[in-house]
Structure formats: structure tokens, C-alpha cells
Design an enzyme around this catalytic site. Sequence first.
Site, PDB file in Angstrom:
ATOM      1  N   TYR A 153     -16.130   2.775 -11.888  1.00  0.00           N
ATOM      2  CA  TYR A 153     -15.127   3.297 -12.827  1.00  0.00           C
ATOM      3  C   TYR A 153     -15.809   4.112 -13.934  1.00  0.00           C
ATOM      4  O   TYR A 153     -15.401   5.243 -14.226  1.00  0.00           O
ATOM      5  CB  TYR A 153     -14.321   2.147 -13.431  1.00  0.00           C
ATOM      6  CG  TYR A 153     -13.303   2.592 -14.462  1.00  0.00           C
ATOM      7  CD1 TYR A 153     -12.122   3.218 -14.075  1.00  0.00           C
ATOM      8  CD2 TYR A 153     -13.532   2.402 -15.832  1.00  0.00           C
ATOM      9  CE1 TYR A 153     -11.186   3.634 -15.022  1.00  0.00           C
ATOM     10  CE2 TYR A 153     -12.608   2.811 -16.783  1.00  0.00           C
ATOM     11  CZ  TYR A 153     -11.439   3.433 -16.372  1.00  0.00           C
ATOM     12  OH  TYR A 153     -10.523   3.853 -17.313  1.00  0.00           O
TER      13      TYR A 153
HETATM   14  N1  LIG Z   1      -5.446   1.273 -20.741  1.00  0.00           N
HETATM   15  C1  LIG Z   1      -6.635   1.360 -21.261  1.00  0.00           C
HETATM   16  O1  LIG Z   1      -7.103   0.510 -22.019  1.00  0.00           O
HETATM   17  C2  LIG Z   1      -7.488   2.557 -20.957  1.00  0.00           C
HETATM   18  C3  LIG Z   1      -8.746   2.637 -21.562  1.00  0.00           C
HETATM   19  C4  LIG Z   1      -9.526   3.741 -21.314  1.00  0.00           C
HETATM   20  C5  LIG Z   1      -9.069   4.752 -20.507  1.00  0.00           C
HETATM   21  N2  LIG Z   1      -7.845   4.648 -19.908  1.00  0.00           N
HETATM   22  C6  LIG Z   1      -7.419   5.752 -19.054  1.00  0.00           C
HETATM   23  O2  LIG Z   1      -6.086   6.093 -19.380  1.00  0.00           O
HETATM   24  C7  LIG Z   1      -5.428   6.623 -18.229  1.00  0.00           C
HETATM   25  C8  LIG Z   1      -4.101   5.909 -18.016  1.00  0.00           C
HETATM   26  O3  LIG Z   1      -4.403   4.546 -17.743  1.00  0.00           O
HETATM   27  P1  LIG Z   1      -3.302   3.397 -17.890  1.00  0.00           P
HETATM   28  O4  LIG Z   1      -3.954   2.307 -18.635  1.00  0.00           O
HETATM   29  O5  LIG Z   1      -2.032   3.967 -18.348  1.00  0.00           O
HETATM   30  O6  LIG Z   1      -3.209   2.941 -16.353  1.00  0.00           O
HETATM   31  P2  LIG Z   1      -2.003   2.288 -15.540  1.00  0.00           P
HETATM   32  O7  LIG Z   1      -1.107   1.555 -16.464  1.00  0.00           O
HETATM   33  O8  LIG Z   1      -2.649   1.555 -14.429  1.00  0.00           O
HETATM   34  O9  LIG Z   1      -1.211   3.566 -14.955  1.00  0.00           O
HETATM   35  C9  LIG Z   1      -1.845   4.405 -14.047  1.00  0.00           C
HETATM   36  C10 LIG Z   1      -0.904   5.509 -13.640  1.00  0.00           C
HETATM   37  O10 LIG Z   1      -1.578   6.358 -12.701  1.00  0.00           O
HETATM   38  C11 LIG Z   1      -0.782   6.476 -11.516  1.00  0.00           C
HETATM   39  N3  LIG Z   1      -1.696   6.640 -10.377  1.00  0.00           N
HETATM   40  C12 LIG Z   1      -2.677   5.791  -9.980  1.00  0.00           C
HETATM   41  N4  LIG Z   1      -3.292   6.289  -8.895  1.00  0.00           N
HETATM   42  C13 LIG Z   1      -2.692   7.465  -8.602  1.00  0.00           C
HETATM   43  C14 LIG Z   1      -2.882   8.435  -7.591  1.00  0.00           C
HETATM   44  N5  LIG Z   1      -3.846   8.309  -6.652  1.00  0.00           N
HETATM   45  N6  LIG Z   1      -2.073   9.526  -7.576  1.00  0.00           N
HETATM   46  C15 LIG Z   1      -1.103   9.677  -8.512  1.00  0.00           C
HETATM   47  N7  LIG Z   1      -0.893   8.788  -9.505  1.00  0.00           N
HETATM   48  C16 LIG Z   1      -1.676   7.693  -9.539  1.00  0.00           C
HETATM   49  C17 LIG Z   1       0.058   5.198 -11.495  1.00  0.00           C
HETATM   50  O11 LIG Z   1       1.266   5.334 -10.792  1.00  0.00           O
HETATM   51  P3  LIG Z   1       1.411   4.955  -9.220  1.00  0.00           P
HETATM   52  O12 LIG Z   1       0.860   3.583  -9.069  1.00  0.00           O
HETATM   53  O13 LIG Z   1       2.881   5.091  -8.978  1.00  0.00           O
HETATM   54  O14 LIG Z   1       0.625   5.982  -8.487  1.00  0.00           O
HETATM   55  C18 LIG Z   1       0.359   5.029 -12.977  1.00  0.00           C
HETATM   56  O15 LIG Z   1       1.433   5.890 -13.341  1.00  0.00           O
HETATM   57  C19 LIG Z   1      -6.418   6.477 -17.079  1.00  0.00           C
HETATM   58  O16 LIG Z   1      -7.098   7.693 -16.886  1.00  0.00           O
HETATM   59  C20 LIG Z   1      -7.383   5.414 -17.580  1.00  0.00           C
HETATM   60  O17 LIG Z   1      -8.638   5.529 -16.950  1.00  0.00           O
HETATM   61  C21 LIG Z   1      -7.038   3.573 -20.115  1.00  0.00           C
END
Ligand SMILES: NC(=O)c1ccc[n+]([C@@H]2O[C@H](COP(=O)([O-])OP(=O)(O)OC[C@H]3O[C@@H](n4cnc5c(N)ncnc54)[C@H](OP(=O)(O)O)[C@@H]3O)[C@@H](O)[C@H]2O)c1
Length: 235
Positions: free
Chosen positions: A144
Site C-alpha cells: 500500500y
Molecule cells: N481513510 C483514511 O484514513 C485514508 C488515509 C490516507 C489516505 N487515504 C486515501 O483516501 C482515498 C479514499 O479512501 P477511503 O478511506 O475513502 O476508502 P474507502 O472508504 O475504502 O472507499 C474507497 C472507494 O474507492 C472505490 N474503489 C475501490 N477500488 C476501486 C476500483 N478498482 N475501481 C473503482 N473504484 C474503486 C470504492 O468503491 P467500490 O468498492 O464500489 O469500487 C470506494 O468508493 C484513497 O486513495 C486512500 O488511499 C485514506
Amino acid sequence: MYAGRVAVVTGASRGLGAALVGHLLANGATVVGFSRGDATLEAAGYSHHALDVGDERAVRSAFVQVGRAHGRLDILVNAAAVLTSIHALVMPAESAEAMLRTNVLGVFLVSREGAKLMRRAGYGRIVNIGSMAAALEPVGDSIYAATKAASMTLTGVLAKELAGYGITVNTLAVSALETDMLRQLPRDQVDRVVAGLPLARMATPEDIFNVLDFFASPASSYVTAQSIFLGGVHT
Ligand SMILES: NC(=O)c1ccc[n+]([C@@H]2O[C@H](COP(=O)([O-])OP(=O)(O)OC[C@H]3O[C@@H](n4cnc5c(N)ncnc54)[C@H](OP(=O)(O)O)[C@@H]3O)[C@@H](O)[C@H]2O)c1
């Protein structure tokens, strides 16, 4: 702020992507969301494509449709990502592959196709959602963290390649935000990391909107290839 602007947001169905969609819509943008599952939002100005960002054909076809429907693309936010956090010695290859496919290939394909639309107008703002994992290299996050570092490298190269078309490319690196992805991790581990940040709290959606608005602003035409890490993390 975004009236008349067209934005694509990947990972739009949940978590940060969904919050960013809401923010862009609330500020007047027309928004197209991508995620593998169906739309989780019905709203004026919002349309959704159910696709895997790692699927070249699907991504290409979605952008053809965005071009037909809206004729332009101003803002692209790559927020879709997947995370499997587990010690490298027991990391299944399929999990590693899924992260590489979504978090690196997906960002590349979506940026490439989005940039083709942006190039037409000689204007565009690409914002790649990064992670503090790229800087902190946490145990369990071998792949990751590597994918998030790769996305920053992509940001740098694309910034150079697209500069001549009026397209900027930047990374907005998130610390920790309450989402499904974060809830996968042991809470005590998250709390320890957050407590060690210079700004020792979780991110709020507003913290993220603030930086998005900066990168996405027409006034930021001289800002590209940059990474802003929330919470005081640095590389
Ligand atoms: N949350 C945190 O603490 C955190 C910290 C650092 C960075 N981030 C970054 O923030 C971003 C959003 O993360 P999040 O926490 O909101 O994650 P999340 O709650 O797991 O949501 C991920 C989203 O991405 C979509 N997705 C996953 N795989 C996909 C694919 N192959 N094609 C199209 N859509 C896809 C999912 O929808 P489907 O399942 O319907 O595809 C969902 O809408 C990411 O880039 C993550 O690395 C998050």
C-alpha cells in the site's frame, strides 16, 4: 466556486470520494463519479459510472461518455484505492496485485484518459489522493505504501508531461479520516500513529476540501508536481 466546472471523482461511492463529490456539488460543479459498485447518490448534477479503474477499456469508454455528455473536464480527483494491511511474509499476491492495479494502474489510466479531455480546453486540475503511509512506511503496508509512493512519482512525471496543456497534477496526502478503509485497521494502531503526528488529530473532510480547493483553483496555475501532507507529515 465550481459553477460551470465539470469534475470526475473516482472512489465516489463511499468515504473520502463521496465526501469530495458532495463538496464539489455543493459548490456548483457538475460531477461524474466512478466506483465498481452502483451509485450511492442521486442528486442534480451527479452521474455515476460503475467501473473498475484498472480496466482500461471501461475507463476509456467512461471518458468518451463524459466527453459526449459534458464536452469538457476541468477537475479530476483520483480517490479510489484499496488497502490490505498485513505483514509482508503473509501478504497474498492477489491482495498485492489488487492494490497495484487500483492504486497505481488505475490512477494512471484515469489520469491519461481524463487528460485527453482536459487537453482540448488547455485547462485541467488533477488531484491524486495520497497517504501518509508513503512517508511513514508503516509495518503491514509494504505494498500500500509503495503504491502511494508510486502515485506521487506518477504525479511528478505527469505534471511535466501535461504542463504544456495547462494541466496541473498534485498530490493531496491524507493522514487518517474515518472511513471504511480506516476501520479495517486495528484502532489502537491508528490511535498510536495519529498521536505521533505533529498535528495529533484525525483529518476532517473540511481539512481535505481546503487543500482540494487550493489545488483545483484556476489561481493555482503555477502549482504543479506538489504534495501536501495533512497533519504535518513530511517526506
Ligand atoms: N481513510 C483514511 O484514513 C485514508 C488515509 C490516507 C489516505 N487515504 C486515501 O483516501 C482515498 C479514499 O479512501 P477511503 O478511506 O475513502 O476508502 P474507502 O472508504 O475504502 O472507499 C474507497 C472507494 O474507492 C472505490 N474503489 C475501490 N477500488 C476501486 C476500483 N478498482 N475501481 C473503482 N473504484 C474503486 C470504492 O468503491 P467500490 O468498492 O464500489 O469500487 C470506494 O468508493 C484513497 O486513495 C486512500 O488511499 C485514506
